[in-house]
Scaffold this motif. Structure first.
Motif, short mmCIF file in Angstrom:
data_model
loop_
_atom_site.label_atom_id
_atom_site.label_comp_id
_atom_site.label_asym_id
_atom_site.label_seq_id
_atom_site.Cartn_x
_atom_site.Cartn_y
_atom_site.Cartn_z
N ILE A 509 0.91 -1.41 -0.05
CA ILE A 509 0.17 0.26 0.10
C ILE A 509 0.82 1.19 -0.19
CG2 ILE A 509 -1.52 1.52 1.46
CD1 ILE A 509 -2.93 -0.67 0.05
N THR A 510 2.01 1.27 0.76
CA THR A 510 2.94 2.47 0.64
C THR A 510 3.53 2.77 -0.43
OG1 THR A 510 3.15 1.85 3.03
CG2 THR A 510 4.78 3.22 1.86
N TYR A 511 3.63 1.75 -1.22
CA TYR A 511 4.39 1.94 -2.52
C TYR A 511 3.36 2.18 -3.62
CZ TYR A 511 7.29 0.89 -6.79
OH TYR A 511 7.95 0.84 -7.83
N ASN A 512 2.43 1.87 -3.58
CA ASN A 512 1.17 2.14 -4.47
C ASN A 512 0.72 3.72 -4.25
OD1 ASN A 512 -2.03 2.88 -4.64
ND2 ASN A 512 -1.39 0.99 -6.10
N ARG A 513 0.94 3.94 -2.97
CA ARG A 513 0.45 5.41 -2.50
C ARG A 513 1.58 6.44 -3.11
NH1 ARG A 513 -0.07 4.94 2.77
NH2 ARG A 513 -2.29 4.41 2.65
N LYS A 514 2.74 5.98 -2.85
CA LYS A 514 4.01 6.77 -3.33
C LYS A 514 3.73 7.07 -4.76
CE LYS A 514 8.76 7.22 -3.01
NZ LYS A 514 10.25 6.51 -2.78
N LEU A 515 3.47 6.14 -5.48
CA LEU A 515 3.56 6.37 -7.09
C LEU A 515 2.23 7.16 -7.41
CD1 LEU A 515 4.21 2.52 -8.34
CD2 LEU A 515 5.85 4.52 -8.17
N ARG A 516 0.98 6.92 -6.74
CA ARG A 516 -0.06 7.86 -7.11
C ARG A 516 0.09 9.22 -6.78
NH1 ARG A 516 -3.99 6.54 -3.86
NH2 ARG A 516 -3.17 4.85 -2.66
N GLU A 517 0.97 9.37 -5.61
CA GLU A 517 1.12 10.91 -5.31
C GLU A 517 2.06 11.60 -6.29
OE1 GLU A 517 2.66 10.64 -1.32
OE2 GLU A 517 0.97 10.71 -0.34
N LYS A 518 3.34 10.76 -6.75
CA LYS A 518 4.22 11.25 -7.65
C LYS A 518 3.32 11.50 -8.94
CE LYS A 518 8.70 10.62 -9.74
NZ LYS A 518 9.96 9.67 -9.67
N GLU A 519 2.67 10.53 -9.59
CA GLU A 519 2.17 10.98 -10.88
C GLU A 519 0.93 11.77 -10.68
OE1 GLU A 519 3.28 9.61 -13.56
OE2 GLU A 519 4.94 8.62 -12.57
N GLY A 520 0.32 11.52 -9.41
CA GLY A 520 -0.90 12.59 -9.53
C GLY A 520 -0.51 14.10 -9.62
N LEU A 521 0.64 14.36 -8.66
CA LEU A 521 0.98 15.86 -8.62
C LEU A 521 1.49 16.08 -9.90
CD1 LEU A 521 2.19 18.34 -7.12
CD2 LEU A 521 4.06 17.09 -6.39
N LYS A 522 2.44 15.32 -10.64
CA LYS A 522 2.64 15.88 -11.69
C LYS A 522 1.82 15.99 -12.85
CE LYS A 522 7.63 14.30 -11.62
NZ LYS A 522 8.40 13.34 -11.89
N SER A 523 0.68 15.08 -12.84
CA SER A 523 -0.33 15.11 -13.81
C SER A 523 -1.29 16.48 -13.65
CB SER A 523 -1.44 13.89 -13.71
OG SER A 523 -1.84 13.90 -12.47
N VAL A 524 -1.32 16.90 -12.39
CA VAL A 524 -2.32 17.95 -12.08
C VAL A 524 -1.35 19.11 -12.59
CG1 VAL A 524 -2.80 19.53 -10.00
CG2 VAL A 524 -3.41 17.29 -10.02
N LEU A 525 0.06 19.40 -12.21
CA LEU A 525 0.73 20.45 -12.55
C LEU A 525 0.71 20.64 -14.21
CD1 LEU A 525 3.78 20.12 -10.07
CD2 LEU A 525 1.89 21.62 -9.93
N ASP A 526 0.53 19.49 -14.98
CA ASP A 526 0.39 19.49 -16.48
C ASP A 526 -0.80 20.55 -16.95
OD1 ASP A 526 2.70 17.98 -16.98
OD2 ASP A 526 1.39 16.08 -17.17
N ASN A 527 -1.80 20.65 -16.01
CA ASN A 527 -2.80 21.66 -16.38
C ASN A 527 -2.75 22.89 -16.04
OD1 ASN A 527 -4.39 19.22 -17.14
ND2 ASN A 527 -4.88 18.71 -15.02
N ILE A 528 -1.66 23.45 -15.54
CA ILE A 528 -1.45 24.72 -15.18
C ILE A 528 -0.40 25.53 -16.08
CG2 ILE A 528 -0.79 26.34 -12.99
CD1 ILE A 528 -1.02 23.99 -11.32
N GLU A 529 -0.77 26.49 -16.50
CA GLU A 529 -0.29 27.21 -17.63
C GLU A 529 1.07 27.81 -17.07
OE1 GLU A 529 -0.69 31.09 -20.50
OE2 GLU A 529 -2.27 30.62 -19.35
N GLY A 530 2.24 27.84 -17.59
CA GLY A 530 3.62 28.18 -17.17
C GLY A 530 4.41 27.16 -16.27
N ILE A 531 3.81 25.74 -16.14
CA ILE A 531 4.49 25.08 -15.72
C ILE A 531 4.91 23.72 -16.70
CG2 ILE A 531 4.48 22.91 -14.10
CD1 ILE A 531 4.34 25.70 -12.44
N GLY A 532 6.38 23.92 -16.98
CA GLY A 532 6.80 23.13 -17.93
C GLY A 532 7.57 21.78 -17.06
N GLU A 533 8.22 21.03 -17.98
CA GLU A 533 8.97 19.94 -17.32
C GLU A 533 9.79 20.20 -16.09
OE1 GLU A 533 8.26 16.70 -17.56
OE2 GLU A 533 6.80 17.44 -18.86
#
Length: 576
Positions: A509-533
Motif C-alpha cells: 500500500i505504501t509503494y502504491n500510494r507513493k506512485l499515485r502521489e508522484k504521478e498525481g502531482l505531476k499530472s495536476v501540474l500539467d494542467n497549469i499554464e506556465g509549468i513546464g517539465e
C-alpha cells in the motif's frame, strides 16, 4: 563413532600440541572451516567429540576430506592469522557478516569551505568523521538535513561563478561559489554542523542564541530565522535520542541473544542508532561473538573508545591486542551491560522466543519452521499503479533490509492473478541464484492466489519450495498439500502468519500510494499554464504533495524560480 569420519582421526592423531590455525578442506582444496587453538590437537579432538550432538560439526566433517594446520609462535599470532585467512577465503561454516562493507559515516571535509560527504571507509576522506549511522538510510537523510539546516555546499569540487545554482534557491546551500557568504560565517556554520552531528551541542546552542540576538539587533531577520530553525532542529534531535547513563562518551554495544547479534551505537553519551547484524550462516552459536566483532571492525569502520558486550569473551585480551596493533586503537572492553542499557534493549529490541512457534508449526504442518519466509501481496487503484510487495521474516523477526517491491509491467488492467504471476515469476527466478533461498512462501489471498504460486513454482522447477496462502477475515491457511488450517484455533500460528501478511500489505500500500502521489502531482501540474517539465520537477522535488505546494508562500516559490504570475495560477487551480 560413524566410520564415515575415520579419515579425520588420522589427521587428528598427527596434529601438533602447539598453538596455531587449523583448516578443514574439501576434495577440491576449498576451505570448509578455519579455526585457531592454543593446542591444535586438543581442539580438533573437541571438534570430533561434538559430532554426535552438533549438526554443524557433522556438516563440517562430512564436506571435508582433509585437515591442515599452521603452527604459530603464540596464541595471539594464531588469532591474527585466523582472522586474515577467514577474511581472504571466506569458508562456508565460519561466521561472517552478510554486508560486504561497513555502515556509512558522515564526513565534514577538511577544506577551505567544508562540505558533508558519506563514506563507508574510515579515513578515506580527509576530514572529521561522525557515525556510523544505523540503518544506512539514516546517513542519507542526515546529509540532506545538514545541507538544509547549515547550508554546506552541495557542489564538489567548489566552483567559482557569478550565478548560483538551484540548490541555493532551494535553501540547501549558502552559495560560497558566488560569494554569497563570508568565509567566517561559513566556517561557523560548519562548526555548528559538527556539534550537531557529535551530539555535543550545549555550548553551541548558547552561541546560536547570541547570534540570533545579534542579527535581530542589526535588523537581519532572515538570517536570524535561519539560526532559529537550526536551534529547533538540534533540540528536536536531542529529544528523540535516548540518554543512557553509561558514563562513556562513545561506545559500540554488541548484544548477543538467541543466535542473533545487535549493534547499538552511543555517541556524545547518547544512543544514536541500532541494527541487527546479519550473518551468512543465518545463526551463530555461542562462542562466536569474537568473530562477529572482529569481522565488523575488519571493514574499516570507526572504532570508538569503548566496546561493550553482554558476553564474557574467551579471546578478550587477543581482541584488545588486535585492535591496538592491527587497527592502532586502544580500546576499553566491558563485558557486562549497565542497567540502563538493558532497559533500552528490552524496550527497543524485540527478540521473539520462537521455540513454541517451531513446535506448533511442525505439529500442524509436518515440517520444520524455515529460517526464512517471504510473503507477497498485490496492490492497485482501479487497475492502475499496480505493484507487488515481498517482505521477509528471518529467524524470529522481520528483516526490512531484504524487502523488495515490484512495479507490475505486463498488466495495465484489473487482474490480480496475472499481476501476482508476474511478481512471483520475477522473484522466484532469483531463488535459483540465492545461497539461502526461502523454504516457504506465503501469499496474501485464498485458493486462487495459491494456485498462481503453484503454477509459477512448477514452471520454474522449484520442487523444494513450499507455498501457502492466507485468506483474510476467516484467517485460513491454504497449503500446497491440500490442508486448510484455521488460525483462530492456534494463537501462536495466528500471530506469526498475520504479522507477516499485514506487513506485506502495508509495504504494498505504501509503494502504491507513493506512485499515485508522484504521478498525481505531476499530472495536476500539467494542467497549469506556465509549468513546464523543469518547474514541475523542481516543485515535486521540493514539496512532494499538492498540499505542501498550496501552503508554500509566494516568496518561497519565487526563490525556486516560479514567477509571481505562475504561483498565483498554481494557488487558484489547487484551491479550486
Amino acid at each position: 563413532m560413524n566410520k564415515t569420519f575415520d579419515w579425520a582421526l588420522e589427521f587428528i592423531n598427527k596434529a601438533p600440541e602447539e598453538p596455531g590455525v587449523y583448516l578443514f578442506k574439501d576434495r577440491k582444496k576449498q576451505y570448509v572451516y578455519i579455526g585457531k587453538a592454543v593446542n591444535i590437537k586438543n581442539r580438533l579432538k573437541n571438534h570430533f567429540q561434538q559430532l554426535k550432538v552438533d549438526p554443524k560439526e557433522r556438516k563440517i566433517f562430512k564436506e571435508s576430506s582433509s585437515i591442515e594446520w599452521i603452527i604459530t609462535k603464540s596464541d595471539y599470532e594464531a588469532f591474527v592469522l585466523e582472522n586474515e585467512l577467514i577474511k581472504q577465503y571466506k569458508p562456508k561454516y565460519n561466521v561472517r557478516l552478510k554486508s560486504g562493507s561497513s555502515y556509512p559515516m558522515l564526513v565534514i571535509t577538511d577544506e577551505e569551505y567544508p562540505t558533508v560527504k558519506i563514506s563507508r571507509k574510515f579515513g578515506e576522506i580527509k576530514g572529521e568523521y561522525f557515525g556510523p549511522f544505523l540503518p544506512a538510510r539514516t546517513a542519507r537523510a542526515m546529509k540532506e538535513l545538514i545541507h538544509k539546516l547549515f547550508k554546506l555546499r552541495t557542489c564538489d569540487p567548489l566552483p567559482k561563478r557569478s550565478l548560483v545554482c538551484f540548490d541555493y534557491h532551494l535553501g540547501l546551500c549558502s552559495g560560497p561559489c558566488a560569494d554569497k557568504i563570508s568565509m567566517k560565517e561559513y566556517k561557523e556554520d560548519a562548526k555548528v554542523a559538527k556539534a550537531f552531528l557529535s551530539g555535543n551541542v550545549k555550548n553551541v546552542i548558547y552561541e546560536l542564541y547570541d547570534k540570533i540576538n545579534d542579527y535581530t539587533n542589526k535588523l537581519m531577520f532572515e538570517k536570524a530565522a535561519v539560526i532559529r530553525d537550526q536551534i529547533k532542529a538540534i533540540e528536536m534531535t536531542i529529544k528523540k535520542q535516548e540518554v543512557i547513563g553509561v558514563g562513556v562518551e562513545e561506545a559500540d554495544i554488541f548484544y548477543f541473544s538467541s543466535g542473533r547479534a545487535y549493534l547499538i551505537i552511543v555517541r556524545g553519551n547518547r544512543i544514536v542508532g541500532k541494527d541487527e547484524l546479519k550473518v551468512q550462516n543465518e545463526e551463530f552459536e555461542e562462542g562466536n561473538e569474537i568473530a562477529i566483532i572482529t569481522d565488523y571492525y575488519s571493514k574499516d569502520t570507526y572504532i570508538p573508545k569503548t566496546i561493550i558486550t553482554n558476553k564474557d569473551l574467551e579471546d578478550l585480551e587477543n581482541l584488545k591486542q588486535w585492535l591496538l596493533k592491527a587497527k592502532n586503537k586502544e580500546v576499553e572492553i566491558l563485558t557486562s551491560l549497565p542497567e540502563q542499557v538493558e532497559g533500552f534493549i528490552k524496550r527497543n529490541i524485540n527478540i521473539e522466543n520462537v521455540e513454541n512457534l517451531k513446535s506448533e508449526f511442525e505439529r500442524v504442518f509436518g515440517f520444520s519452521l524455515p529460517n526464512r519466509v517471504e510473503c507477497f501481496d498485490i496492490s492497485h487503484l482501479d487497475g492502475k499503479f499496480t505493484v507487488g510487495s515481498c517482505v521477509v521474516w528471518e529467524n524470529g523477526s522481520m528483516n526490512k533490509r531484504e524487502y523488495r517491491r515490484f512495479r507490475v509491467k505486463t498488466v495495465n488492467y484489473i487482474d490480480d492473478f496475472a499481476s501476482l504471476r508476474e511478481v512471483l515469476t520475477r522473484r522466484f527466478r532469483r531463488y535459483k541464484e540465492m545461497d539461502n533461498p526461502p523454504e516457504l512462501v506465503l501469499i496474501d489471498g485464498g485458493k486462487g492466489q495459491l494456485s498462481q504460486g503453484l503454477t509459477v513454482r512448477q514452471e520454474l522447477g522449484l520442487e523444494n519450495l513450499r507455498v501457502f496462502s492466507i485468506a483474510k477475515k476467516d484467517e485460513i491457511i491454504y497449503t500446497d498439500d491440500g490442508k486448510e488450517v484455521r488460525l483462530f484455533e492456534n494463537q501462536e500460528l495466528l500471530k506469526f502468519f498475520t504479522k507477516i501478511r499485514d506487513e506485506a500489505h502495508r509495504f504494498a500500500i505504501t509503494y502504491n500510494r507513493k506512485l499515485r502521489e508522484k504521478e498525481g502531482l505531476k499530472s495536476v501540474l500539467d494542467n497549469i499554464e506556465g509549468i513546464g517539465e523543469k518547474r514541475k520537477e523542481i516543485l515535486y522535488r521540493t514539496y512532494k504533495t499538492l498540499d505542501n505546494i498550496l501552503k508554500a508562500s509566494d516568496e518561497e516559490l519565487k526563490k525556486l524560480g516560479i514567477p509571481a504570475s505562475v504561483s498565483q495560477k498554481i494557488k487558484e487551480y489547487l484551491k479550486f
